[in-house]
Design an enzyme around this catalytic site. Sequence first.
Site, PDB file in Angstrom:
ATOM      1  N   ARG A  11      57.671   0.219  22.783  1.00 43.63           N
ATOM      2  CA  ARG A  11      58.945   0.961  22.808  1.00 43.63           C
ATOM      3  C   ARG A  11      59.184   1.657  24.136  1.00 43.63           C
ATOM      4  NH1 ARG A  11      58.254  -2.207  18.834  1.00 43.63           N
ATOM      5  NH2 ARG A  11      59.381  -1.788  16.903  1.00 43.63           N
ATOM      6  N   ASP A  59      40.580  25.038  29.034  1.00 42.89           N
ATOM      7  CA  ASP A  59      40.830  26.270  28.273  1.00 42.89           C
ATOM      8  C   ASP A  59      39.470  26.869  27.936  1.00 42.89           C
ATOM      9  OD1 ASP A  59      43.566  27.106  26.242  1.00 42.89           O
ATOM     10  OD2 ASP A  59      41.662  28.204  26.168  1.00 42.89           O
ATOM     11  N   LEU A 107      39.690  27.745  34.544  1.00 46.00           N
ATOM     12  CA  LEU A 107      39.667  27.062  35.839  1.00 46.00           C
ATOM     13  C   LEU A 107      40.132  28.018  36.916  1.00 46.00           C
ATOM     14  CD1 LEU A 107      41.100  23.429  35.828  1.00 46.00           C
ATOM     15  CD2 LEU A 107      38.785  24.197  36.366  1.00 46.00           C
ATOM     16  N   CYS A 173      58.019  30.992  45.208  1.00 45.82           N
ATOM     17  CA  CYS A 173      59.388  31.185  45.728  1.00 45.82           C
ATOM     18  C   CYS A 173      60.267  31.808  44.645  1.00 45.82           C
ATOM     19  CB  CYS A 173      60.018  29.856  46.122  1.00 45.82           C
ATOM     20  SG  CYS A 173      59.279  28.993  47.499  1.00 45.82           S
ATOM     21  N   CYS A 186      52.337  36.494  23.874  1.00 44.93           N
ATOM     22  CA  CYS A 186      52.608  36.172  22.471  1.00 44.93           C
ATOM     23  C   CYS A 186      51.824  37.094  21.535  1.00 44.93           C
ATOM     24  CB  CYS A 186      52.218  34.736  22.170  1.00 44.93           C
ATOM     25  SG  CYS A 186      53.099  33.520  23.134  1.00 44.93           S
ATOM     26  N   CYS A 246      54.101  28.861  50.232  1.00 44.34           N
ATOM     27  CA  CYS A 246      54.431  27.493  50.647  1.00 44.34           C
ATOM     28  C   CYS A 246      54.965  27.409  52.072  1.00 44.34           C
ATOM     29  CB  CYS A 246      55.389  26.821  49.664  1.00 44.34           C
ATOM     30  SG  CYS A 246      57.033  27.536  49.594  1.00 44.34           S
TER      31      CYS A 246
HETATM   32 ZN   LIG Z   1      57.045  29.039  47.850  1.00 44.57          ZN
END
Ligand SMILES: [Zn+2]
Length: 250
Positions: A11, A59, A107, A173, A186, A246
Amino acid sequence: MNDDQLLRYSRHILLPEIDVEGQQALLDARALIIGAGGLGSPAAMYLAAAGVGTIAIADDDTVDLTNLQRQIMHSADMVGLPKVASARATLHRLNPQARIEPIQRRLEGEALEAEVARADVVLDCSDNFATRHAINRACVLHRKPLVSGAAIRFDGQAAVFDLRQPDSACYHCLFPEGEDIEEVRCAVMGVFAPIVGIIGTTQAAEALKLIIGCGRTLDGRLLLLDGLAMEWRSVTLGRDPGCTVCSRAH
Ligand SMILES: [Zn+2]
């Protein structure tokens, strides 16, 4: 692909946007999912069912009774076990051909960087800003596409930062670190069960599209869901030329 795979994924293969080439790209791909909770559950299940060849899922938590209301990858008989062990069992039942690599730890640092470097796409299904920013920094460094999701109460959001592209915005950003954005979880605020399903499934769709290279992703857009009114909004994102994460990479 063997006959069993051609049938299993027929599919997908019927869709001209995917075809045999797109499905083969999924089978050859390695996805990294950070967080095996409410967002990570549907994200991982769809990636496994859809044929992503290798899924690394990280996790450090164990399955708790309060998780079961929304974290659909985990079942009542898994309470008390590591979430990644529960995840591996569920994903293996869904698709025994998918290679599942459970990472039973938080991690961070070099381990996070090494996993991001190996991945074709990274799904941030975590629940805190420190982790989100660490994942983003690793994705900027290694120029990996990042699929971000978040959900709380009746609200959700999703975005793609396709850091393979030189002019793509990064998570920082959008949400600069240290601006004291209120951390809501939560555990304290509550979350309407299907919201994490909708957002996690959206992350799966975007990750699959990024691997296949089809359609238009959420790169450069933040998708916002008001689940009480069931209204979606999309906000255009630009790269912040002064972004401390960045801009140095450019
Ligand atoms: Zn950035």
